[in-house]
Scaffold this motif. Structure first.
Motif, short mmCIF file in Angstrom:
data_model
loop_
_atom_site.label_atom_id
_atom_site.label_comp_id
_atom_site.label_asym_id
_atom_site.label_seq_id
_atom_site.Cartn_x
_atom_site.Cartn_y
_atom_site.Cartn_z
N GLU A 149 -61.30 -53.16 47.45
CA GLU A 149 -60.27 -54.57 47.33
C GLU A 149 -61.18 -55.80 46.77
O GLU A 149 -60.70 -56.61 45.71
N LEU A 150 -61.91 -56.95 47.10
CA LEU A 150 -62.35 -58.13 47.80
C LEU A 150 -63.96 -57.59 46.89
O LEU A 150 -64.32 -58.22 45.44
N THR A 151 -64.78 -56.91 47.47
CA THR A 151 -66.07 -57.91 47.47
C THR A 151 -66.88 -57.13 46.47
O THR A 151 -67.71 -58.40 45.45
N ILE A 152 -66.13 -56.01 46.06
CA ILE A 152 -67.09 -55.43 44.62
C ILE A 152 -66.10 -55.88 43.46
O ILE A 152 -67.09 -56.56 42.51
N PRO A 153 -65.22 -56.09 43.56
CA PRO A 153 -64.37 -56.76 41.94
C PRO A 153 -64.78 -57.88 41.99
O PRO A 153 -65.26 -58.33 40.43
N LEU A 154 -65.16 -58.87 43.23
CA LEU A 154 -66.04 -60.13 43.19
C LEU A 154 -67.15 -60.38 42.64
O LEU A 154 -67.28 -61.25 41.99
N SER A 155 -68.11 -60.05 43.00
CA SER A 155 -69.33 -59.59 42.61
C SER A 155 -69.93 -59.17 41.68
O SER A 155 -70.95 -59.80 40.95
N ILE A 156 -69.09 -58.22 41.20
CA ILE A 156 -69.57 -57.71 39.63
C ILE A 156 -68.45 -59.09 38.24
O ILE A 156 -69.51 -58.69 37.00
N ILE A 170 -78.41 -57.76 41.48
CA ILE A 170 -78.51 -57.28 40.96
C ILE A 170 -77.14 -57.28 42.16
O ILE A 170 -78.21 -57.65 43.55
N PRO A 171 -75.49 -56.87 42.41
CA PRO A 171 -74.49 -57.40 43.44
C PRO A 171 -75.50 -56.68 44.88
O PRO A 171 -75.47 -55.60 44.11
N THR A 172 -75.53 -57.70 45.52
CA THR A 172 -75.66 -56.34 47.81
C THR A 172 -74.26 -55.29 47.76
O THR A 172 -74.50 -54.13 47.98
N GLU A 173 -73.26 -55.42 47.67
CA GLU A 173 -71.68 -54.77 46.83
C GLU A 173 -72.56 -53.29 46.52
O GLU A 173 -72.02 -52.15 46.74
N ILE A 174 -73.33 -53.18 45.45
CA ILE A 174 -73.71 -52.45 44.36
C ILE A 174 -74.41 -51.68 45.27
O ILE A 174 -73.99 -50.60 45.31
N LEU A 175 -75.09 -52.32 46.04
CA LEU A 175 -76.48 -51.45 46.65
C LEU A 175 -75.47 -50.68 47.99
O LEU A 175 -75.84 -49.70 48.08
N LYS A 176 -75.20 -51.51 48.40
CA LYS A 176 -74.01 -51.04 49.68
C LYS A 176 -72.93 -49.64 49.05
O LYS A 176 -73.33 -48.48 49.82
N LEU A 177 -72.22 -49.50 47.98
CA LEU A 177 -71.73 -48.57 47.03
C LEU A 177 -72.83 -47.34 46.58
O LEU A 177 -72.74 -46.27 47.39
N GLU A 178 -74.08 -47.64 46.91
CA GLU A 178 -74.50 -46.59 46.35
C GLU A 178 -75.52 -45.40 48.06
O GLU A 178 -75.54 -44.38 47.95
N LEU A 307 -81.60 -48.78 36.01
CA LEU A 307 -80.40 -47.57 36.33
C LEU A 307 -81.54 -46.61 37.23
O LEU A 307 -80.10 -46.00 38.25
N VAL A 308 -82.07 -46.58 37.42
CA VAL A 308 -82.85 -45.28 38.24
C VAL A 308 -82.91 -45.93 39.22
O VAL A 308 -82.38 -44.98 40.10
N GLU A 309 -82.25 -47.43 39.27
CA GLU A 309 -82.52 -47.54 41.15
C GLU A 309 -80.82 -46.79 41.78
O GLU A 309 -80.48 -46.66 42.50
N PHE A 310 -79.80 -46.36 40.82
CA PHE A 310 -78.43 -46.44 40.78
C PHE A 310 -78.27 -44.43 40.36
O PHE A 310 -77.32 -44.17 39.76
#
Length: 674
Positions: A149-156, A170-178, A307-310
């Motif tokens: 709801e908050l961190t991924i939309p705002l970080s992107i 690269i946003p930390t939140e994307i790494l958390k999602l991965e 891209l290979v990181e995700f």
């Protein structure tokens, strides 16, 4: 259209609009909401885009807005007053006294309303997940809701802004999602599914991982489920396909082999993610998809080597596109999906075992050594002792008998007749089985079962609730001035707010509650009273941005009390709170304990948690000595809260409610700005 319900309440959906970059509407909350409207094919809302700046360019909006949704563009000054006090997105029912605010609350409401309008679309309701809990927990207590709801939309959003001029980080939140997508899936029947997966692996040897199978599948999900041999798919994909194609996953007709039944939990293979929350497509996938899409567009254009990181995120992105209706919704919103190359992925064997993960969690938890007495002695040595301020008027009470029935939490009609079915013969260990219900007069309750379901309560509990309200209402009514705005945080069914609105007709009272059914009950009671000075907002309290003079909260759970006090301090409003559930107090992204400098110099976090743990031991069933220790711990935890507020320019008192028997959690924290 067949199946559509008529006479649905007209509702307005308000969305922020600041600007647009490469087909993406900012803020991303708006893009996500419009995408869900398109996916649900929902046309029952009147959608308004609210310009956040005077120079916002709307000329290109038609290229990214769904043509089947009629949208009006307005300024913030044109918003209803109740919406001006909330963060967008927000939904308002006519006549503008009931508002839902915040992304998760609004999206869940859209899903429910879309289903109500056309019940034949059962797949829409499935978006709310198991027991309809997807994104239901508020962001303050749920890391997953906060991420979506908050961190991924705002970080992107920040990532996209930075990408215009430079190579962004690269946003930390994307790494958390991965990382989240790499974790084993836990569902309510995971033991059964994991045993089926073990049987599948034993029969075919260790086959390809789910992530590899995801990348091989390029066809539509329905075509895949029809053409591909189910036995060649992983168990996770079979379960996901059966759900999306409205088919039951075939249950095993024969009993599992003995070696499968005897396998311990450690020997069972973990389930892998198909979608964001696990095996099933939910609202969380629709929230994340527009955000991740715009992130991947930038990655492919400017940082393709990364891209290979995700690999798991890319596999999820490809998988979600195959869900029926997603591509149609994307085309309506001007989203052109990417075709990503096949990426190497980690094998399922590298996932941590459940037992190892559980052991790590247990090892990381603080172990409480000793009881509260050493901690209280340590505080006493520093001059901090249990101390309550005198109650301003312990004998004061509202004249409940003269108040309208809808104001009081107690029902007028007593000694209702209940009909109970007798227990079966096996329960009574008799050979006779009753065939008729019998009638019993129940003198302890003052409501029928239907009324209990509607939120009404027993006479004893109602009396205690009245006593609690006497304490809070006295303090608030003696602080309030004509024209003041009073906010009842964590309002529940509105016991506090409705009394205040009735007693203070010259004040505006706002009820804020995250649970929809509780707020609907409060609205019904308010309508019975004909109150015109009351608003209802379903939202997390951080989405309420309005100014107010007094904040009140009765039994706000855990850190919710601290959130209420913080909200009041930021607005320089007085506060009257009654804390609850001290055992749920813990460090969060916003708060760390102890809070005050005086307590920080004396106690560690672990020692403060000891106080919180024992502060919950005040139930009437406990021995008197233990209840006394619990009451003392409650006082010390609340004194820490009071000292922290005093350090920020408040005069604060910790008062014990009268009578103390009105509740096991009977402390009041009353603060007034100096």
């Amino acid at each position: 259209m067949k199946g559509i319900k008529k006479n649905l309440t007209e509702e307005y959906l308000y969305l922020d609009f600041s600007h647009q970059i490469e087909g993406c509407i900012f803020p991303l909350h708006t893009s996500v909401t419009l995408f869900l409207l398109s996916y649900c094919d929902c046309k029952i809302f009147k959608v308004c885009l609210v310009l956040t700046g005077e120079n916002a360019d709307t000329s290109l909006l038609k290229n990214v807005l769904s043509q089947h949704v009629e949208i009006q563009i307005i300024s913030r000054q044109e918003l209803p007053l109740i919406v001006q006090n909330c963060c967008l997105p927000a939904v308002v029912e006519s006549p503008d006294s009931f508002c839902r605010a915040g992304l998760a609350v609004v999206l869940r409401h859209i899903v429910q309303r879309a289903y109500d309008a056309e019940p034949s679309k059962k797949g829409i309701l499935e978006l709310l997940g198991f027991k309809k809990t997807c994104l239901k927990a508020c962001a303050e207590v749920s890391q997953w809701t906060r991420l979506c709801e908050l961190t991924i939309p705002l970080s992107i959003e920040n990532f996209l802004k930075e990408s215009c001029d430079q190579h962004p980080a690269i946003p930390t939140e994307i790494l958390k999602l991965e990382k989240k997508l790499s974790e084993p899936v836990r569902v309510h029947n995971d033991d059964k599914l994991r045993r089926q997966k073990l049987k599948q692996q034993k029969a075919a040897g260790v086959g390809p991982t789910l992530a590899q199978e995801k990348l091989k599948s390029q066809a539509h999900i329905q075509e895949t489920s029809e053409d591909q041999d189910p036995s060649s798919q992983s168990l996770e994909l079979q379960v996901a396909f059966s759900k999306l194609t409205v088919q039951e996953h075939p249950a095993a007709l024969n009993r599992e082999p003995a070696h499968i039944r005897r396998a311990g939990a450690c020997a069972l293979p973990p389930l892998e993610h198909v979608f964001a929350e696990g095996l099933y497509f939910t609202l969380a996938d629709l929230v994340l998809l527009p955000c991740v899409h715009h992130f991947l567009v930038v990655i492919c254009k400017k940082l393709s080597e990364r891209l290979v990181e995700f690999p798991l995120l890319a596999a999820w992105y490809q998988r979600v596109q195959e869900v029926p209706g997603v591509k149609t919704a994307a085309s309506r919103c001007g989203i052109q999906f990417l075709h990503l190359p096949e990426l190497p992925t980690t094998s399922s064997e590298q996932h941590p075992k459940f037992s190892e993960a559980a052991g790590a969690e247990e090892h990381s938890d603080p172990s409480f050594i000793g009881g509260p007495r050493p901690t209280m002695t340590k505080l006493m040595e520093k001059g901090i002792e249990v101390m309550f301020s005198p109650h301003p008027c312990p004998a004061w009470t509202l004249d409940w008998n003269r108040l309208p029935a809808a104001v009081s939490p107690k029902e007028d009609k007593m000694n209702r007749t209940f009909i109970f079915r007798q227990r079966t013969s096996t329960q009574h260990k008799t050979s006779e089985r009753p065939t008729q219900p019998y009638v019993r007069r129940w003198r302890g309750w003052s409501a029928t079962p239907k009324e209990v379901e509607q939120g009404k309560m027993s006479s004893d509990r109602a009396l205690r609730k009245q006593q609690q309200l006497n304490n809070l209402v006295y303090v608030v009514t003696h602080q309030a001035r004509p024209g003041d705005r009073i906010v009842d945080f964590c309002s529940g069914g509105g016991h506090v707010g409705i009394v205040l609105a009735h007693m203070l007709p010259s004040c505006q009272v706002t009820l804020i509650e995250n649970k929809e059914l509780s707020l609907i009950r409060a609205k019904k009671r308010s309508d019975e009273l004909g109150l015109s000075n009351i608003w209802f907002i379903q939202a997390n309290m951080e989405y309420f941005t309005g100014m107010f003079n007094i904040g009140v909260a009765l039994h706000a759970c855990g850190v919710a009390t601290d959130m209420v006090i913080e909200h009041c301090i930021k607005t320089r409003a007085s506060f009257v709170t009654c804390p609850c559930c001290y055992g749920f107090v813990q460090n969060t992204s916003k708060f760390s304990f102890p809070k005050s400098e005086q307590f920080k110099k004396t106690l560690s976090y672990k020692e403060h948690m000891i106080l919180c743990r024992f502060a919950d031991q005040t139930a009437v069933q406990l021995p008197p000595q233990r209840r006394l220790i619990g009451k003392q711990c409650m006082c010390l935890v609340d004194l820490d809260r009071a000292r922290a507020a005093e350090e920020r320019g408040y005069s604060v008192q910790v008062i014990s409610m009268e009578p103390e028997s009105c509740s096991p959690k009977n402390n009041m924290i009353v603060g007034v700005p100096i």
